[in-house]
Design a protein around this motif. Structure first.
Motif, PDB file in Angstrom:
ATOM      1  N   UNK A  86       0.856  -1.057  -0.348  1.00 52.25           N
ATOM      2  CA  UNK A  86       0.083   0.016  -0.005  1.00 52.25           C
ATOM      3  C   UNK A  86       1.003   1.402  -0.030  1.00 52.25           C
ATOM      4  N   UNK A  87       1.932   1.375   0.775  1.00 51.95           N
ATOM      5  CA  UNK A  87       3.018   2.362   0.724  1.00 51.95           C
ATOM      6  C   UNK A  87       3.617   2.569  -0.747  1.00 51.95           C
ATOM      7  N   UNK A  94       5.706  13.427   3.355  1.00 51.02           N
ATOM      8  CA  UNK A  94       5.683  12.029   2.651  1.00 51.02           C
ATOM      9  C   UNK A  94       5.788  10.975   3.471  1.00 51.02           C
ATOM     10  N   UNK A  95       6.551  11.001   4.351  1.00 50.02           N
ATOM     11  CA  UNK A  95       7.013   9.998   5.414  1.00 50.02           C
ATOM     12  C   UNK A  95       5.647  10.037   6.381  1.00 50.02           C
ATOM     13  N   UNK A  96       5.169  11.224   6.722  1.00 52.22           N
ATOM     14  CA  UNK A  96       3.970  11.151   7.644  1.00 52.22           C
ATOM     15  C   UNK A  96       2.745  10.300   6.853  1.00 52.22           C
ATOM     16  N   UNK A  97       2.708  10.867   5.745  1.00 47.82           N
ATOM     17  CA  UNK A  97       1.363   9.926   4.899  1.00 47.82           C
ATOM     18  C   UNK A  97       1.856   8.505   4.728  1.00 47.82           C
ATOM     19  N   UNK A  98       3.126   7.975   4.601  1.00 42.02           N
ATOM     20  CA  UNK A  98       3.504   6.772   4.495  1.00 42.02           C
ATOM     21  C   UNK A  98       3.170   5.861   5.769  1.00 42.02           C
ATOM     22  N   UNK A  99       3.663   6.663   6.798  1.00 44.54           N
ATOM     23  CA  UNK A  99       3.189   6.145   8.241  1.00 44.54           C
ATOM     24  C   UNK A  99       1.783   5.961   8.302  1.00 44.54           C
ATOM     25  N   UNK A 100       0.744   6.899   7.945  1.00 48.15           N
ATOM     26  CA  UNK A 100      -0.427   6.634   8.206  1.00 48.15           C
ATOM     27  C   UNK A 100      -0.854   5.489   7.359  1.00 48.15           C
ATOM     28  N   UNK A 101      -0.613   5.374   6.191  1.00 50.05           N
ATOM     29  CA  UNK A 101      -0.855   4.400   5.077  1.00 50.05           C
ATOM     30  C   UNK A 101      -0.512   3.077   5.686  1.00 50.05           C
TER      31      UNK A 101
END
Length: 212
Positions: free
Chosen positions: A46-47, A62-69
């Motif tokens: 998904x990431x 970007x990494x914040x969204x990666x973590x949430x995803x």
């Protein structure tokens, strides 16, 4: 490191996770829920999908969204723990479109701090920290020297691998494995092996990038 590097690093990590899916399932089935390989493939897939469509250039966002995803798509305690790590990394990269080796060192340190704080854990408790933390310390030792990112990442990858192997001799403190106590001695922690694969994937990408 920019967004394109992050995309390709993630692809390398996902490939290793897929190749080791059954091994991760086997590790987790001994003392855990038995779904580690599945949830990690889901999370990194998904990431990868997110990165494939994102036009975000700010590495922190970007990494914040990666973590949430990752947290949303990897239904396991390790999925949540890795999301803490990614969020911590992102916190140090806000406003940056490129990260040099010193930026990477600080981001990894922040990732470890966030993971420890949010997961209420520390080293030598038979978790992913036992591979992520030694790898981060390799950055701490070598960033100020005249070593290349590739050389540092080789040491970090080796440190993560050795750290994962060392979990064989540790007693678990968290999760279902803690109920098995000394029965887990001699067995590698599945989460630590995921940490090993993460740094192996990062190193493999830079090795390909620099042709070594």
């Amino acid at each position: 490191m920019d967004i394109n590097d992050v995309k390709l690093i993630t692809e390398n990590i996902l490939q290793l996770i897929k190749e080791n899916r059954d091994y991760l399932l086997d590790l987790d089935s001994q003392f855990g829920d038995g779904d580690l390989g599945i949830s990690m493939v889901q999370g990194f897939s998904r990431v990868k999908d997110y990165l494939g469509t994102s036009e975000e250039k700010d590495l922190g966002k970007l990494f914040f969204k990666m973590g949430m995803t990752f947290n949303e798509s990897a239904p396991s305690s390790l999925g949540t723990i890795i999301s803490f790590w990614l969020l911590g990394i992102g916190g140090s990269l806000k406003g940056k479109e490129n990260a040099d080796k010193n930026d990477m060192k600080i981001a990894l340190e922040n990732g470890i701090s966030k993971l420890k704080e949010r997961a209420n854990s520390k080293e030598n408790e038979k978790t992913i920290l036992d591979s992520l933390s030694p790898a981060t310390k390799a950055f701490e030792r070598n960033t100020d020297e005249e070593k290349t990112v590739l050389e540092i990442l080789k040491e970090a990858s080796d440190a993560a691998s050795n750290g994962s192997e060392a979990t064989k001799n540790m007693l678990p403190v968290h999760g279902r494995a803690a109920y098995h106590g000394e029965k887990t001695i001699g067995h590698v922690d599945g989460g630590s092996y995921v940490g090993k694969l993460i740094f192996e994937g990062i190193y493999n990408y830079y090795k390909e990038k620099y042709g070594n």
